[in-house]
Structures are given as C-alpha cells and as structure tokens.
Design a protein around this motif. Structure first.
Motif, mmCIF file in Angstrom:
data_model
loop_
_atom_site.group_PDB
_atom_site.id
_atom_site.type_symbol
_atom_site.label_atom_id
_atom_site.label_comp_id
_atom_site.label_asym_id
_atom_site.label_seq_id
_atom_site.Cartn_x
_atom_site.Cartn_y
_atom_site.Cartn_z
ATOM 1 N N VAL A 20 3.320 -0.129 -6.726
ATOM 2 C CA VAL A 20 3.802 0.742 -5.653
ATOM 3 C C VAL A 20 5.320 0.845 -5.785
ATOM 4 O O VAL A 20 6.020 -0.154 -5.626
ATOM 5 C CB VAL A 20 3.420 0.185 -4.266
ATOM 6 N N TRP B 128 4.936 14.361 -2.310
ATOM 7 C CA TRP B 128 5.066 12.901 -2.326
ATOM 8 C C TRP B 128 5.152 12.419 -3.779
ATOM 9 O O TRP B 128 4.170 12.008 -4.374
ATOM 10 C CB TRP B 128 3.871 12.259 -1.609
ATOM 11 N N TYR C 161 6.605 9.783 -4.861
ATOM 12 C CA TYR C 161 6.821 8.330 -4.934
ATOM 13 C C TYR C 161 5.500 7.604 -5.183
ATOM 14 O O TYR C 161 5.038 6.799 -4.364
ATOM 15 C CB TYR C 161 7.449 7.841 -3.624
ATOM 16 N N ALA C 162 4.896 7.900 -6.302
ATOM 17 C CA ALA C 162 3.554 7.394 -6.593
ATOM 18 C C ALA C 162 3.302 7.464 -8.094
ATOM 19 O O ALA C 162 4.129 7.954 -8.866
ATOM 20 C CB ALA C 162 2.508 8.225 -5.840
ATOM 21 N N VAL D 141 8.944 3.913 -1.951
ATOM 22 C CA VAL D 141 7.954 4.245 -0.921
ATOM 23 C C VAL D 141 8.433 3.809 0.457
ATOM 24 O O VAL D 141 8.314 4.555 1.438
ATOM 25 C CB VAL D 141 6.589 3.606 -1.249
ATOM 26 N N GLN D 142 8.970 2.603 0.563
ATOM 27 C CA GLN D 142 9.381 2.088 1.862
ATOM 28 C C GLN D 142 10.421 2.999 2.518
ATOM 29 O O GLN D 142 10.285 3.379 3.688
ATOM 30 C CB GLN D 142 9.934 0.669 1.725
ATOM 31 N N PHE E 31 5.820 -4.426 2.146
ATOM 32 C CA PHE E 31 5.889 -4.169 0.711
ATOM 33 C C PHE E 31 6.328 -5.434 -0.032
ATOM 34 O O PHE E 31 6.790 -6.393 0.565
ATOM 35 C CB PHE E 31 6.863 -3.024 0.430
ATOM 36 N N PHE F 9 -1.440 7.395 -3.283
ATOM 37 C CA PHE F 9 -1.301 6.581 -4.489
ATOM 38 C C PHE F 9 -0.967 7.406 -5.722
ATOM 39 O O PHE F 9 -0.248 6.948 -6.613
ATOM 40 C CB PHE F 9 -2.589 5.793 -4.727
ATOM 41 N N SER G 277 0.841 -1.205 0.000
ATOM 42 C CA SER G 277 0.000 0.000 0.000
ATOM 43 C C SER G 277 0.871 1.248 0.000
ATOM 44 O O SER G 277 1.888 1.309 0.694
ATOM 45 C CB SER G 277 -0.899 -0.002 1.240
ATOM 46 N N ASN G 278 0.454 2.228 -0.786
ATOM 47 C CA ASN G 278 1.104 3.527 -0.815
ATOM 48 C C ASN G 278 0.192 4.501 -0.069
ATOM 49 O O ASN G 278 -0.982 4.619 -0.414
ATOM 50 C CB ASN G 278 1.291 3.994 -2.266
#
Length: 240
Positions: A187, A97, A99-100, A191-192, A180, A91, A87-88
């Motif tokens: 994703v 952000w 990273y989506a 993101v992590q 993840f 999104f 999950s992001n």
C-alpha cells in the motif's frame, strides 16, 4: 475501561487463522471478537455487523469493512465504526485514484497466480513481510499462521481487489480510522495523505505504525490490539 463487540475480517491469501493471535489479544483486553475470512458469505458478515461496535479489516478485509458499514448505513441510517489495517480503499489504480497498484502490475500478479498458485502465494507471503527488521523470521512466522483459502475463493478475492473502490462510501457519515504501516511495500505511503485530502470529514482519522510491514496485524498482534483498543476508547469518549 470500555470494551466492545468487534468484527474482524482478514485479508487476501492468508485465511482467517492468520488473525487468531490478534483476535486473542483483543479478547484478553475484554473485547468480544468474531473472525471472518473475506470469502465468508456476505450476508453472514452483514448480519454480524448489525450488532458490532467496530468492524476491523486488514487489507482486502478493510475494503469489505467499509462496504459493510456503508451498506448497513444505507439500510438503517446507523453503522458501527470502522478501522482498517494496511488497507487501500481502492487497491488497483483508477483515473481518480493513482495511489495504488498499477493495472499492469495487478494483471501480471493475477496471471502468475492463475498459472502458478502455490509458488505465487509463497512469494506473496514473503513480500508482505518486507519492511520487518528480520524478514526471513517474519515470513516464517506469517506462514506458520496461514491457512490457504481454496483456489476459487482466492480468484474471487482478486476480482474484489480489482474492482472495489470504497472511496465514495467513505464519504458516508461513519466514524473510521485507518492505520497504515510505515514500511508497507504493498500500500503506497501516499494513500494516508491522499485519503485525508479526498475525504474531508472529521470522522475520518489516520495513523501510522512505525517500522512494520504490511503484515503487521499478524506479526505484531499485541501492538495492533492496543491501537484498536485505543481507538474504541477514544471514540467512546467523543461520540458515545
């Protein structure tokens, strides 16, 4: 062995039936598991969360899990733990952000879905299995578990994906774990790392499941259940 009451929320496009194998695997471990779809009444999910020990959400369901726990914390100053799967928290890319999925990519997907829903969904099911060792077999397995939600519900889900930004709510003092997939094509892998850089809280932890796709909660239910169970066990020892 510590067991718990788990609220399980599925992702976009697949229906709650996709997570029945995961629900069963958790029940075999002794957990009580309520399964919800993303378009179930928000009040129903909120009420169920009040007696849950852990809210688990896959993809869009993860964003809703964060929202639900944060709302409960605002109302009561207490909240269940959260675990998100592939999950992001945001999104669609925002200024703060990146990273989506880009706005352009998301708009293209939404347009394709509105014009050709059945064809777009079929391709979506295939795409979220990319990264599995046996892609065609994985896509077949996934589709065998899918119950396609109503068109209006799917449109609503796309609106949620487009607008939800759960980053700020993750700053609440709520214990959360974010799992993840190493081969996730939906994703981004950044993101992590970015999540831990943005949310500076010891109550937020992350991990990666190796050699699996975005659809790992459906395709690898027992491994996913083991990860959920391990998180509950660890948190029981640390915080309870």
């Amino acid at each position: 062995m510590s067991t718990g009451r788990i609220l399980l929320i599925t992702g976009w496009g697949v229906g709650a039936t996709a997570l029945i194998p995961l629900q069963s695997a958790l029940q075999q471990q002794g957990h009580q598991v309520q399964l919800f779809d993303f378009f179930d009444a928000e009040q129903d999910i909120y009420c169920a969360a009040q007696t849950a020990d852990l809210i688990v959400g896959w993809s869009l369901g993860g964003q809703l899990a964060i929202w639900c726990a944060a709302r409960l914390y605002q109302d009561t100053q207490t909240a269940p733990k959260i675990m998100t799967l592939a999950s992001n928290p945001c999104f669609v890319a925002k200024e703060n952000w990146p990273y989506a999925m880009s706005v352009e990519q998301f708009f293209q997907f939404k347009t394709q879905f509105n014009d050709h829903p059945a064809q777009t969904l079929k391709q979506f099911y295939f795409n979220i299995c990319r990264g599995e060792a046996q892609l065609k077999a994985a896509a077949f397995t996934l589709q065998s578990h899918v119950t396609t939600p109503p068109f209006d519900a799917l449109q609503h889900g796309l609106s949620l994906l487009e607008t939800i930004n759960a980053l700020q709510t993750l700053e609440f003092p709520i214990t959360s774990h974010h799992l993840f997939a190493s081969n996730d094509t939906l994703v981004p892998s950044q993101v992590q790392h970015a999540l831990k850089q943005v949310i500076l809280s010891p109550r937020l932890t992350t991990a990666t499941m190796s050699n699996v796709s975005h659809a790992f909660p459906v395709l690898h239910p027992h491994a996913t259940a083991d990860a959920i169970h391990a998180f509950l066990q660890q948190e029981h020892q640390i915080f309870d």
